[in-house]
Design a protein around this motif. Structure first.
Motif, mmCIF file in Angstrom:
data_model
loop_
_atom_site.group_PDB
_atom_site.id
_atom_site.type_symbol
_atom_site.label_atom_id
_atom_site.label_comp_id
_atom_site.label_asym_id
_atom_site.label_seq_id
_atom_site.Cartn_x
_atom_site.Cartn_y
_atom_site.Cartn_z
ATOM 1 N N GLU A 1 0.834 -1.190 0.000
ATOM 2 C CA GLU A 1 0.000 0.000 0.000
ATOM 3 C C GLU A 1 0.872 1.245 0.000
ATOM 4 N N ALA A 2 0.421 2.282 -0.720
ATOM 5 C CA ALA A 2 1.245 3.477 -0.850
ATOM 6 C C ALA A 2 0.376 4.697 -1.110
ATOM 7 N N ILE B 1 1.010 8.524 -2.863
ATOM 8 C CA ILE B 1 1.868 9.495 -3.538
ATOM 9 C C ILE B 1 1.436 10.888 -3.095
ATOM 10 N N LEU C 1 1.897 7.058 -10.985
ATOM 11 C CA LEU C 1 0.779 6.247 -10.503
ATOM 12 C C LEU C 1 0.633 4.974 -11.340
ATOM 13 N N MET D 1 3.484 2.505 -10.688
ATOM 14 C CA MET D 1 3.364 1.792 -9.415
ATOM 15 C C MET D 1 2.226 0.769 -9.468
ATOM 16 N N GLN D 2 1.134 1.122 -10.114
ATOM 17 C CA GLN D 2 0.039 0.156 -10.255
ATOM 18 C C GLN D 2 0.497 -1.055 -11.064
ATOM 19 N N PHE E 1 1.451 -2.180 -6.805
ATOM 20 C CA PHE E 1 1.149 -1.382 -5.624
ATOM 21 C C PHE E 1 -0.346 -1.065 -5.543
ATOM 22 N N VAL F 1 -2.116 1.834 -4.682
ATOM 23 C CA VAL F 1 -1.620 3.196 -4.524
ATOM 24 C C VAL F 1 -2.696 4.220 -4.833
ATOM 25 N N SER G 1 -3.358 8.859 -4.270
ATOM 26 C CA SER G 1 -2.571 10.094 -4.276
ATOM 27 C C SER G 1 -3.222 11.174 -3.428
#
Length: 352
Positions: A36-37, A39, A54, A57-58, A62, A64, A66
């Motif tokens: 999990e993240a 930005i 984004l 990372m996906q 991730f 993720v 923002s």
């Protein structure tokens, strides 16, 4: 790709490569694993690069989302910091989660401070998108927010897990923002290398980006490894900053950080000449290079306007402020000065 390793309390790598932004997800996954993240970015940078990071990372696996805030130093405050914390809480980010700072120095400081304090600390990655943040603020683990009383008065040391520097993103910077970052590049030359100073005189900065990044980042890496928590050698990195921060604050942050540091370096070098620490030609060469890089050299405020801000600076301790004073290009010295003597230094530096 150029890799610079930082061996601080937490070791990490700084990767320098054109196009690394598009592979951000895979590079981050290699170091942190895919989880999990959040930005964190500002509205200007997000419009340019947010979807790229984004999507990367996906693609890397991730989970993720923002959070963005209005660009500029005015956003570097406790209110926006609280907004980031609330975004992390709403995201239910756990201690295994990750904060990714995508932007310039303000974003890096804000996201890093939030990562340092949310759940008593979660991991974060720096993706600096300005020259100033690539050569300086993304390296070394300093994070902070401003108070009305002064700049960076609330913060924490928090080393990132990874720093990704993509020189290609600097091509979208307007000239004023690009040259603003050059102040920190010139500062590095003043501190450590006459040869690098000459490189800056001879070759336009956009034609030697990788060289500038590698020199400045390596120099700061060496200083951070020697003095991570700013009690000794790391104080040298404050060249131009004590008076520069005062200029920045006196302008209500309408004068940018790099421009303020430029003015601060000139003030300190001019004072150093008058007090016998260095020769006049050092000042002349510094002013000429700053002007070549479209940076200001004149002091816009009187000493009285700057004095109170200097007294509130976080570098003032026990009635003494340590000034970084040039002796020649490539060499400076630390001079502890009683606060009562600061007006004389400000006046000698050109503040009337």
């Amino acid at each position: 790709m150029k890799t610079i390793h930082v061996n601080a309390s937490k070791s990490y790598d700084i990767l320098i490569e054109r196009g690394v932004l598009e592979r951000a997800g895979e590079e981050i996954k290699t170091v942190c694993g895919a989880g999990e993240a959040l930005i964190v970015s500002d509205d200007t940078v997000w419009d340019l690069y947010g979807e790229t990071v984004l999507a990367s990372m996906q693609k890397a696996g991730f989970d993720v989302t923002s959070f963005t805030f209005p660009h500029g130093e005015q956003s570097k405050n406790l209110s926006v910091y609280a907004d980031i914390l609330n975004a992390l809480a709403a995201r239910h980010l756990s201690r295994k989660g990750l904060v990714v700072a995508l932007g310039g120095g303000v974003v890096g400081d804000m996201a890093g401070f939030a990562a340092a304090t949310y759940l008593r600390g979660v991991r974060f990655v720096q993706i600096p998108t300005t020259l100033l943040s690539q050569v300086d603020s993304s390296v070394g683990g300093k994070t902070a927010v401003d108070l009305p009383a002064g700049k960076n008065l609330v913060g924490a040391f928090c080393q990132p897990s990874l720093v990704l520097c993509d020189p290609h993103v600097l091509s979208t910077l307007p000239d004023p923002v690009f040259y603003d970052g050059c102040a920190e590049v010139i500062k590095a030359a003043m501190l450590k290398s006459h040869a690098f100073f000459e490189d800056l005189q001879k070759t336009p900065p956009r034609e030697q980006l990788e060289h500038m990044l590698e020199f400045c980042i390596s120099m700061k890496r060496d200083v951070v490894e020697e003095d991570e928590f700013d009690t000794g050698a790391r104080q040298y990195l404050n060249l131009g900053h004590t008076f520069g921060h005062a200029v920045e604050a006196a302008s209500a942050f309408s004068i940018s950080h790099g421009c303020a540091v430029s003015i601060g370096m000139v003030m300190m070098t001019r004072a150093a000449v008058k007090k016998g620490y260095c020769k006049e030609d050092t000042l002349e060469q510094l002013i000429a290079l700053l002007k070549q890089y479209h940076l200001p050299t004149e002091v816009p405020y009187p000493a009285l306007s700057l004095l109170g801000i200097v007294r509130s600076d976080k570098k003032t301790m026990g009635g003494t402020v340590t000034l970084v004073v040039p002796e020649k290009i490539g060499r400076c010295t630390l001079v502890p000065v009683p606060v009562c003597d600061v007006p004389d230094w400000l006046t000698a530096g050109g503040a009337q």
